[in-house]
Design a protein around this motif. Structure first.
Motif, mmCIF file in Angstrom:
data_model
loop_
_atom_site.group_PDB
_atom_site.id
_atom_site.type_symbol
_atom_site.label_atom_id
_atom_site.label_comp_id
_atom_site.label_asym_id
_atom_site.label_seq_id
_atom_site.Cartn_x
_atom_site.Cartn_y
_atom_site.Cartn_z
ATOM 1 N N THR A 195 4.552 -7.339 -3.773
ATOM 2 C CA THR A 195 3.861 -7.591 -2.512
ATOM 3 C C THR A 195 2.577 -6.768 -2.409
ATOM 4 O OG1 THR A 195 5.190 -5.890 -1.430
ATOM 5 C CG2 THR A 195 5.975 -8.171 -1.276
ATOM 6 N N ASP A 196 2.479 -5.700 -3.216
ATOM 7 C CA ASP A 196 1.320 -4.818 -3.130
ATOM 8 C C ASP A 196 0.924 -4.312 -4.511
ATOM 9 O OD1 ASP A 196 0.902 -4.110 -0.072
ATOM 10 O OD2 ASP A 196 3.059 -4.198 -0.444
ATOM 11 N N ILE A 197 -0.381 -4.234 -4.742
ATOM 12 C CA ILE A 197 -0.922 -3.606 -5.940
ATOM 13 C C ILE A 197 -1.941 -2.572 -5.484
ATOM 14 C CG2 ILE A 197 -2.240 -3.890 -8.074
ATOM 15 C CD1 ILE A 197 -1.197 -6.743 -8.263
ATOM 16 N N VAL A 198 -1.795 -1.364 -5.995
ATOM 17 C CA VAL A 198 -2.715 -0.274 -5.685
ATOM 18 C C VAL A 198 -3.517 0.040 -6.934
ATOM 19 C CG1 VAL A 198 -2.904 2.167 -5.039
ATOM 20 C CG2 VAL A 198 -1.118 0.731 -3.987
ATOM 21 N N VAL A 199 -4.844 0.067 -6.800
ATOM 22 C CA VAL A 199 -5.723 0.552 -7.860
ATOM 23 C C VAL A 199 -6.091 1.975 -7.464
ATOM 24 C CG1 VAL A 199 -7.944 0.295 -9.020
ATOM 25 C CG2 VAL A 199 -6.585 -1.730 -8.457
ATOM 26 N N LEU A 200 -5.698 2.933 -8.303
ATOM 27 C CA LEU A 200 -5.881 4.350 -8.002
ATOM 28 C C LEU A 200 -6.933 4.961 -8.913
ATOM 29 C CD1 LEU A 200 -4.932 6.973 -6.553
ATOM 30 C CD2 LEU A 200 -3.197 7.184 -8.347
ATOM 31 N N GLY A 201 -8.096 5.259 -8.354
ATOM 32 C CA GLY A 201 -9.135 5.960 -9.091
ATOM 33 C C GLY A 201 -9.039 7.448 -8.794
ATOM 34 N N HIS A 202 -9.885 8.239 -9.459
ATOM 35 C CA HIS A 202 -9.818 9.691 -9.224
ATOM 36 C C HIS A 202 -11.144 10.367 -9.510
ATOM 37 C CE1 HIS A 202 -9.647 11.040 -13.495
ATOM 38 N NE2 HIS A 202 -9.150 9.829 -13.681
ATOM 39 N N SER A 203 -11.299 11.539 -8.946
ATOM 40 C CA SER A 203 -12.497 12.335 -9.185
ATOM 41 C C SER A 203 -12.517 12.818 -10.634
ATOM 42 C CB SER A 203 -12.536 13.529 -8.227
ATOM 43 O OG SER A 203 -11.418 14.376 -8.432
ATOM 44 N N HIS A 204 -13.689 13.107 -11.127
ATOM 45 C CA HIS A 204 -13.882 13.628 -12.488
ATOM 46 C C HIS A 204 -13.350 12.676 -13.559
ATOM 47 C CE1 HIS A 204 -15.094 17.265 -10.474
ATOM 48 N NE2 HIS A 204 -13.956 17.254 -9.814
ATOM 49 N N ALA A 223 -19.775 6.853 -6.909
ATOM 50 C CA ALA A 223 -19.632 6.060 -8.136
ATOM 51 C C ALA A 223 -18.153 5.801 -8.429
ATOM 52 C CB ALA A 223 -20.297 6.770 -9.309
ATOM 53 N N GLY A 224 -17.298 6.798 -8.185
ATOM 54 C CA GLY A 224 -15.858 6.621 -8.369
ATOM 55 C C GLY A 224 -15.290 5.599 -7.401
ATOM 56 N N HIS A 225 -15.743 5.645 -6.153
ATOM 57 C CA HIS A 225 -15.298 4.658 -5.163
ATOM 58 C C HIS A 225 -15.724 3.256 -5.589
ATOM 59 C CE1 HIS A 225 -15.174 7.797 -1.631
ATOM 60 N NE2 HIS A 225 -14.322 8.083 -2.602
ATOM 61 N N ALA A 226 -16.971 3.128 -6.030
ATOM 62 C CA ALA A 226 -17.481 1.819 -6.471
ATOM 63 C C ALA A 226 -16.682 1.301 -7.663
ATOM 64 C CB ALA A 226 -18.965 1.924 -6.822
ATOM 65 N N HIS A 227 -16.276 2.200 -8.545
ATOM 66 C CA HIS A 227 -15.468 1.812 -9.712
ATOM 67 C C HIS A 227 -14.137 1.200 -9.260
ATOM 68 C CE1 HIS A 227 -13.853 1.979 -13.779
ATOM 69 N NE2 HIS A 227 -12.798 2.627 -13.297
ATOM 70 N N VAL A 228 -13.481 1.809 -8.295
ATOM 71 C CA VAL A 228 -12.218 1.271 -7.763
ATOM 72 C C VAL A 228 -12.449 -0.114 -7.177
ATOM 73 C CG1 VAL A 228 -10.456 1.558 -5.967
ATOM 74 C CG2 VAL A 228 -11.154 3.524 -7.346
ATOM 75 N N LEU A 229 -13.505 -0.271 -6.406
ATOM 76 C CA LEU A 229 -13.786 -1.573 -5.793
ATOM 77 C C LEU A 229 -14.096 -2.641 -6.843
ATOM 78 C CD1 LEU A 229 -15.883 -0.445 -2.693
ATOM 79 C CD2 LEU A 229 -13.442 -1.032 -2.811
ATOM 80 N N ARG A 230 -14.780 -2.259 -7.939
ATOM 81 C CA ARG A 230 -15.024 -3.212 -9.045
ATOM 82 C C ARG A 230 -13.702 -3.686 -9.645
ATOM 83 N NH1 ARG A 230 -19.312 0.001 -10.328
ATOM 84 N NH2 ARG A 230 -18.148 1.172 -11.885
ATOM 85 N N GLN A 231 -12.759 -2.761 -9.810
ATOM 86 C CA GLN A 231 -11.473 -3.136 -10.396
ATOM 87 C C GLN A 231 -10.709 -4.081 -9.466
ATOM 88 O OE1 GLN A 231 -11.460 -2.312 -13.593
ATOM 89 N NE2 GLN A 231 -13.318 -1.234 -12.961
#
Length: 192
Positions: free
Chosen positions: A100-109, A138-146
């Motif tokens: 029911t849910d998929i989480v894309v988890l990005g991170h700093s560094h 840039a990290g936030h944008a990477h998560v949104l791209r995924q």
């Protein structure tokens, strides 16, 4: 004479493996149930960076979350054939396990994000000086791209349309332990 497990880093893993049953029992984890199949409701796609431990961050227990770890948390674009291993895992999660849910988890560094930024600087397409906030953005944008790539998967698009599947973008700050969630209504990553 030294044995194969005398290396300090590996010794910690060996000891942890040897004590797993006792630690699982102390935490109330019933190992016998795990052998009867999996029925997690959430998939978490994250970077394979060793500093990022999704189960520790989310306090999830065995069987609760299906994790897909890739270099940089990068999700390959959907191709009808042949499927990459990541795509097969996503299809299995969505079609067979009916998440029911998929989480894309990005991170700093994140090295993938940092290298991408460095490459753009070297190409002259970005300013030569970046602040910590710029790398975070840039990290936030990477998560949104995924998330955008994920939403194009043939097994995901119809589930998004009928609202039986939700996608979530999270960003974990390694240095503070804070996790932020993307909120579309605010167009921003905000604390969970």
């Amino acid at each position: 004479m030294s044995g194969p497990f005398d290396q300090p880093a590996l010794a910690v893993l060996v000891e942890g493996s040897r004590t797993y049953r006792d630690r699982a029992a102390a935490a109330g984890i019933r190992l016998g149930v795990l052998g009867s199949g999996q029925r997690p409701r959430v998939m978490l796609i994250a970077c394979s960076d060793a500093r990022l431990v999704p189960s520790l961050i989310t306090a999830s227990r065995p069987g609760e979350v299906l994790e897909l770890r890739t270099h940089g948390g990068v999700i390959p674009r959907f191709e009808p054939e042949p499927h990459a291993g990541e795509a097969l895992t996503i299809e299995y999660a969505v079609s067979t396990l009916e998440f029911t849910d998929i989480v894309v988890l990005g991170h700093s560094h994140c090295e993938v994000v940092d290298v991408d930024v460095a490459d753009r600087i070297a190409d002259g397409t970005e300013p030569t000086t970046w602040s910590t906030g710029d790398f975070t953005a840039a990290g936030h944008a990477h998560v949104l791209r995924q998330l955008d790539i994920l939403s194009d998967y043939a097994c995901i698009a119809p589930r998004l349309a009928d609202e039986t599947l939700r996608l979530h973008g999270w960003y974990h700050e390694l240095e503070t332990g804070s996790t932020l969630s993307y909120r579309p209504h605010a167009s921003a990553f905000l604390p969970l």
